[in-house]
Design a protein around this motif. Structure first.
Motif, PDB file in Angstrom:
ATOM      1  N   UNK A  23       1.658   7.674   1.505  1.00 39.42           N
ATOM      2  CA  UNK A  23       2.991   7.410   2.033  1.00 39.42           C
ATOM      3  C   UNK A  23       3.118   5.923   2.355  1.00 39.42           C
ATOM      4  N   UNK A  24       4.372   5.430   2.428  1.00 36.08           N
ATOM      5  CA  UNK A  24       4.582   4.024   2.728  1.00 36.08           C
ATOM      6  C   UNK A  24       5.992   3.761   3.198  1.00 36.08           C
ATOM      7  N   UNK A  25       6.237   2.562   3.675  1.00 35.33           N
ATOM      8  CA  UNK A  25       7.560   2.166   4.152  1.00 35.33           C
ATOM      9  C   UNK A  25       7.885   0.769   3.660  1.00 35.33           C
ATOM     10  N   UNK A  26       9.198   0.499   3.574  1.00 38.66           N
ATOM     11  CA  UNK A  26       9.694  -0.829   3.198  1.00 38.66           C
ATOM     12  C   UNK A  26      11.121  -0.943   3.695  1.00 38.66           C
ATOM     13  N   UNK A  72      12.592  -0.056   6.261  1.00 38.00           N
ATOM     14  CA  UNK A  72      13.119   1.171   6.841  1.00 38.00           C
ATOM     15  C   UNK A  72      13.107   2.366   5.901  1.00 38.00           C
ATOM     16  N   UNK A  73      12.877   2.126   4.616  1.00 38.45           N
ATOM     17  CA  UNK A  73      12.794   3.213   3.639  1.00 38.45           C
ATOM     18  C   UNK A  73      11.403   3.827   3.713  1.00 38.45           C
ATOM     19  N   UNK A  74      11.334   5.159   3.664  1.00 34.29           N
ATOM     20  CA  UNK A  74      10.052   5.850   3.686  1.00 34.29           C
ATOM     21  C   UNK A  74       9.847   6.605   2.376  1.00 34.29           C
ATOM     22  N   UNK A  75       8.647   6.545   1.858  1.00 31.72           N
ATOM     23  CA  UNK A  75       8.290   7.338   0.684  1.00 31.72           C
ATOM     24  C   UNK A  75       7.107   8.203   1.073  1.00 31.72           C
ATOM     25  N   UNK A  76       7.194   9.488   0.739  1.00 34.60           N
ATOM     26  CA  UNK A  76       6.121  10.411   1.098  1.00 34.60           C
ATOM     27  C   UNK A  76       4.921  10.206   0.184  1.00 34.60           C
ATOM     28  N   UNK A  77       3.774  10.717   0.601  1.00 40.66           N
ATOM     29  CA  UNK A  77       2.588  10.667  -0.227  1.00 40.66           C
ATOM     30  C   UNK A  77       2.505  11.883  -1.129  1.00 40.66           C
ATOM     31  N   UNK A  78       1.400  11.992  -1.840  1.00 41.09           N
ATOM     32  CA  UNK A  78       1.212  13.150  -2.697  1.00 41.09           C
ATOM     33  C   UNK A  78       1.666  12.923  -4.121  1.00 41.09           C
ATOM     34  N   UNK A  79       1.738  14.026  -4.867  1.00 41.82           N
ATOM     35  CA  UNK A  79       1.984  13.934  -6.307  1.00 41.82           C
ATOM     36  C   UNK A  79       3.429  13.610  -6.664  1.00 41.82           C
TER      37      UNK A  79
END
Length: 334
Positions: free
Chosen positions: A201-204, A206-213
């Motif tokens: 997972x990560x952020x930029x 204020x945007x968040x992206x989940x981890x995983x496939x």
């Protein structure tokens, strides 16, 4: 479609992928394929007959010769006269890699000739394009699909494709409805539908992206940042994406204002393939992906000047003042 979210300039419109790609099949990229000439979306059919032939040696029953190392430009010595009727296929080199299945994207080097018993002219080749091509298995000419399905990465396949398994009554420029085609195809890679980087997972901004496939984007409320930004959420260890190289990727794109995901290859289609530096991508993708190694996950925030500009992208509901968000998994670089 081919040129879309990542599509190059705002003027570019989405278009169906028809074969070897040099850009995402439906995404923000543009991909060349077995040439605009040699791939056409047609239903695949059953596997065909055998064309005798062997690398650098005459084929049994024919005097056809195909010479050259796997992955290098082949030379073809045609016998006199036209080929025998029907689809003819042979495997000159058998690879030990993954097996091609319907809906895979096959990365290949290839040449295509018109086999007419005369000039047998070369009509298309990935070698003239400067990078391998991406073939959507199951979406090629019927004869080419039959020749490639079930083959393994590392294989060299040759196929004589009769008109009935070719383009039909509406062939591309330079090919007639009655032409027999001859392909030499080296299978460099296979990328399955749904493939992804197992990223964190990560952020930029204020945007968040989940981890995983299959990463999910979460865009915050409020005004977007004015400047372009990107970050490598997960860094791979493969070859680096450079101008002139073919990149295979999965991605999802969202509009900041509405927080709406307007496209995602994980659910809408196949991995996309595109060539960096050929004008087929929006500015943000060129800048964010250059130098990134295969196996990476990249998150980017894209203001209009780095995306589609004032014209926007109406086909995807993108207005000229929309800021976009992308997460891109770089599956491979060739």
């Amino acid at each position: 479609m081919l040129r879309h979210a990542i599509a190059p300039k705002a003027a570019r419109k989405p278009m169906p992928v028809t074969g070897p790609v040099t850009g995402p099949v439906t995404g923000p990229v543009v991909s060349p394929g077995p040439g605009a000439v040699f791939v056409r979306v047609l239903r695949a059919v059953l596997v065909g007959a055998v064309l005798a032939g062997c690398s650098a040696a005459p084929a049994e029953g024919l005097e056809l010769k195909v010479a050259g190392a796997f992955g290098a430009r082949p030379t073809v010595d045609f016998p006199e006269g036209r080929p025998a009727p029907g689809l003819q296929v042979d495997e000159l080199t058998t690879g030990k890699g993954a097996r091609l299945e319907p809906d895979d994207v096959a990365v290949v080097q290839y040449t295509a000739h018109v086999w007419d018993g005369g000039r047998n002219r070369l009509v298309d080749s990935s070698f003239t394009r400067g990078a391998p091509a991406a073939f959507p298995v199951g979406g090629l000419l019927p004869g080419l699909d039959r020749a490639l399905e079930g083959r393994t990465v590392g294989s060299r396949v040759i196929a004589a494709v009769p008109p009935g398994d070719g383009f039909g009554p509406n062939p591309p420029r330079g090919v007639s409805p009655s032409d027999e085609l001859f392909y030499v195809v080296d299978i460099l890679g296979a990328h399955h539908k749904g493939a992804s980087v197992e990223g964190r997972a990560g952020t930029l901004a204020g945007v968040r992206v989940s981890g995983g496939a299959r990463p999910a984007l979460r865009v915050p409320a409020g005004a977007p940042p004015a400047r372009f930004a990107s970050t490598v959420v997960e860094r791979g260890s493969g070859p680096r994406a450079r101008p002139g190289r073919l990149v295979v990727a999965q991605y999802a794109g969202a509009v900041w204002g509405s927080r709406r995901v307007f496209d995602t290859t994980w659910t809408s289609g196949l991995p996309k393939a595109f060539k960096l530096g050929d004008g087929g991508l929006i500015r943000a993708w060129e800048q964010a992906l250059t130098g990134v190694p295969a196996g990476s996950r990249v998150l980017m925030v894209v203001p209009p000047a780095y995306g589609y500009g004032a014209p926007g992208f109406p086909a995807y509901g993108i207005k000229g003042d929309d800021t976009l968000v992308f997460v891109v998994d770089v599956l491979a670089v060739y």
